[in-house]
Design an enzyme around this catalytic site. Structure first.
Site, mmCIF file in Angstrom:
data_model
loop_
_atom_site.group_PDB
_atom_site.id
_atom_site.type_symbol
_atom_site.label_atom_id
_atom_site.label_comp_id
_atom_site.label_asym_id
_atom_site.label_seq_id
_atom_site.Cartn_x
_atom_site.Cartn_y
_atom_site.Cartn_z
ATOM 1 N N TYR A 152 0.848 -1.205 0.000
ATOM 2 C CA TYR A 152 0.000 0.000 0.000
ATOM 3 C C TYR A 152 0.879 1.250 0.000
ATOM 4 C CZ TYR A 152 -2.995 3.686 1.954
ATOM 5 O OH TYR A 152 -3.645 4.868 2.188
HETATM 6 N N1 LIG Z 1 -8.907 7.005 5.966
HETATM 7 C C1 LIG Z 1 -7.649 7.121 6.338
HETATM 8 O O1 LIG Z 1 -7.324 7.061 7.539
HETATM 9 C C2 LIG Z 1 -6.569 7.366 5.303
HETATM 10 C C3 LIG Z 1 -5.238 7.469 5.741
HETATM 11 C C4 LIG Z 1 -4.237 7.710 4.806
HETATM 12 C C5 LIG Z 1 -4.558 7.859 3.473
HETATM 13 N N2 LIG Z 1 -5.845 7.730 3.055
HETATM 14 C C6 LIG Z 1 -6.131 7.886 1.631
HETATM 15 O O2 LIG Z 1 -7.215 8.783 1.476
HETATM 16 C C7 LIG Z 1 -8.006 8.421 0.352
HETATM 17 C C8 LIG Z 1 -9.448 8.258 0.764
HETATM 18 O O3 LIG Z 1 -9.533 7.231 1.754
HETATM 19 P P1 LIG Z 1 -10.900 6.748 2.397
HETATM 20 O O4 LIG Z 1 -10.610 6.420 3.813
HETATM 21 O O5 LIG Z 1 -11.978 7.690 2.052
HETATM 22 O O6 LIG Z 1 -11.083 5.358 1.615
HETATM 23 P P2 LIG Z 1 -12.398 4.706 0.959
HETATM 24 O O7 LIG Z 1 -12.023 3.314 0.605
HETATM 25 O O8 LIG Z 1 -13.571 4.906 1.860
HETATM 26 O O9 LIG Z 1 -12.609 5.574 -0.343
HETATM 27 C C9 LIG Z 1 -11.956 5.341 -1.559
HETATM 28 C C10 LIG Z 1 -13.015 5.331 -2.654
HETATM 29 O O10 LIG Z 1 -12.346 5.167 -3.904
HETATM 30 C C11 LIG Z 1 -13.087 4.271 -4.705
HETATM 31 N N3 LIG Z 1 -12.143 3.583 -5.597
HETATM 32 C C12 LIG Z 1 -11.150 2.730 -5.232
HETATM 33 N N4 LIG Z 1 -10.459 2.329 -6.312
HETATM 34 C C13 LIG Z 1 -11.032 2.947 -7.380
HETATM 35 C C14 LIG Z 1 -10.759 2.945 -8.768
HETATM 36 N N5 LIG Z 1 -9.740 2.221 -9.261
HETATM 37 N N6 LIG Z 1 -11.531 3.690 -9.581
HETATM 38 C C15 LIG Z 1 -12.578 4.430 -9.079
HETATM 39 N N7 LIG Z 1 -12.876 4.465 -7.771
HETATM 40 C C16 LIG Z 1 -12.103 3.743 -6.927
HETATM 41 C C17 LIG Z 1 -13.775 3.313 -3.761
HETATM 42 O O11 LIG Z 1 -14.971 2.772 -4.302
HETATM 43 C C18 LIG Z 1 -14.014 4.193 -2.529
HETATM 44 O O12 LIG Z 1 -15.341 4.676 -2.486
HETATM 45 C C19 LIG Z 1 -7.357 7.167 -0.217
HETATM 46 O O13 LIG Z 1 -6.514 7.544 -1.267
HETATM 47 C C20 LIG Z 1 -6.583 6.608 0.946
HETATM 48 O O14 LIG Z 1 -5.501 5.819 0.509
HETATM 49 C C21 LIG Z 1 -6.866 7.483 3.947
#
Ligand SMILES: NC(=O)c1ccc[n+]([C@@H]2O[C@H](COP(=O)([O-])OP(=O)(O)OC[C@H]3O[C@@H](n4cnc5c(N)ncnc54)[C@H](O)[C@@H]3O)[C@@H](O)[C@H]2O)c1
Length: 337
Positions: A152
């Site tokens: 990741y």
């Molecule tokens: N939540 C956290 O604590 C956290 C921490 C560090 C980084 N992030 C990053 O923040 C971003 C948002 O995270 P989140 O917690 O909302 O995650 P999440 O999984 O709830 O949201 C990601 C969304 O992207 C969509 N998705 C995934 N792959 C896709 C693709 N190939 N094409 C189109 N849509 C796609 C999914 O359907 C999902 O709804 C991500 O990039 C994640 O890596 C989140």
């Protein structure tokens, strides 16, 4: 303003989109509704967003280049916030290919399309996991991040590198965020807050990794969104680092690109977090104490000085408030309200 939010049905994308709509912007959400966790939660979030006439939604994958291209050409966003990704550290051990596909191929597709449509500012979600094996705390943006300990993290690091080359070659201002542990209402079922609340409510035991000693820089999603919106205006300009004494800017020497931590720099012990959940639920948890898992790190917390210098803002919302709001939301969601 027209803002494209990829991953708009995800946890953070939903909160960001809600905020942007409330501020009067036009939002185009793009999300493939991937089955990594219960898709009905994504549909629930998206249905709330769709109540606003300034929200439009395209359900498609980033890998579907034709749809992505058509969407961007029709909408002509001024700001693009790229949140769509395969998230989660642990799952990347099980399903590496989905990370390569969404986070590397998906991101490469998006920036290749954006070089033609040229938004005013492109913002990309990276993660504190890129600090990987670094031992010096707090994490500062200018440190090396060459030692990822999960796939990741490696794919997010690749995203930072891809967006840097994009900013350099096309002169498009780009900000990468490094989120730490984000939590709040309508949060992800694979993350600790949701998992713990769900299990405790059902009277089942919770597994506590690292014996509860692990520390995370937990950021309330409301504070996170506030920081993102403030960063819209902190447009990176080549050769113009933030003029604040003692703050090391991560601004690239050759591109309008920088990376910024979004977190408060106040780590919370896992056990303290569990106590806040128990207090909000009004019941105590049966705990199974376990060692750390492969790919996990003992502590992560940010140096938020660069965020503060750029925006004047640092996340500070307390855990009681955010955990309390989550429990209220969870009970309403589960009872179908
Ligand atoms: N939540 C956290 O604590 C956290 C921490 C560090 C980084 N992030 C990053 O923040 C971003 C948002 O995270 P989140 O917690 O909302 O995650 P999440 O999984 O709830 O949201 C990601 C969304 O992207 C969509 N998705 C995934 N792959 C896709 C693709 N190939 N094409 C189109 N849509 C796609 C999914 O359907 C999902 O709804 C991500 O990039 C994640 O890596 C989140």
């Amino acid at each position: 303003m027209r803002v494209l939010v990829t991953g708009s049905a995800g946890f953070i994308g939903y909160h960001l989109s809600r905020r942007l709509l409330a501020d009067g912007h036009e939002v185009l959400g793009y999300d493939g509704m991937t089955p990594y966790y219960d898709v009905s939660l994504k549909r629930y979030r998206n249905a709330i967003l769709a109540q606003n006439p300034r929200y439009r939604f395209v359900e498609a994958m980033l890998e579907d280049r034709e749809t992505l291209d058509r969407t961007v050409s029709q909408f002509q966003p001024r700001i693009v916030v790229h949140l769509a990704a395969q998230a989660g550290v642990r799952y990347s051990i099980e399903a590496p290919q989905t990370y390569i596909s969404s986070n590397v191929v998906g991101t490469a597709n998006l920036i290749d399309i954006l070089k033609v449509h040229r938004p005013d500012h492109f913002l990309f979600a990276s993660t504190s996991s890129v600090y990987g094996g670094n031992e010096k705390m707090p994490f500062e943006e200018a440190e090396r991040t060459d030692f990822p300990v999960s796939l990741y993290a490696a794919t997010k690091k690749a995203g930072e590198a891809l967006t840097h080359s994009f900013a350099h070659l096309n002169d498009i201002p780009t900000t990468c965020f490094r989120f730490f542990t984000v939590y709040g209402t309508a949060g992800r079922p694979d993350m600790a807050l949701y998992k713990f609340v769900d299990l405790i409510e059902r009277g089942e035991p919770i597994e506590v990794y690292g014996n509860g000693e692990m520390e995370r820089d937990a950021t309330s999603v409301d504070d996170l969104v506030e920081a993102i919106v403030k960063l819209f205006d902190a447009v990176p300009v080549r050769g113009r680092p933030v003029p604040v004494e003692g703050v090391a800017d991560s601004l690239s020497p050759v591109a309008p690109w920088r990376v910024v931590n979004i977190a408060g720099g106040q780590p919370v012990r896992l056990m303290t977090f569990i106590q806040a959940i128990e207090a909000a639920l009004g019941r105590s948890a049966e705990k199974i104490m376990l060692p750390m898992q492969q790919g996990d790190v003992v502590a992560t917390f940010a140096d938020p000085s660069l965020l503060k210098a750029l925006t004047g803002f640092v996340p500070e919302k307390g855990i009681e408030e955010t955990v309390g709001a989550f429990v209220k939301w969870y009970r309403a969601y589960k009872s179908g309200e």
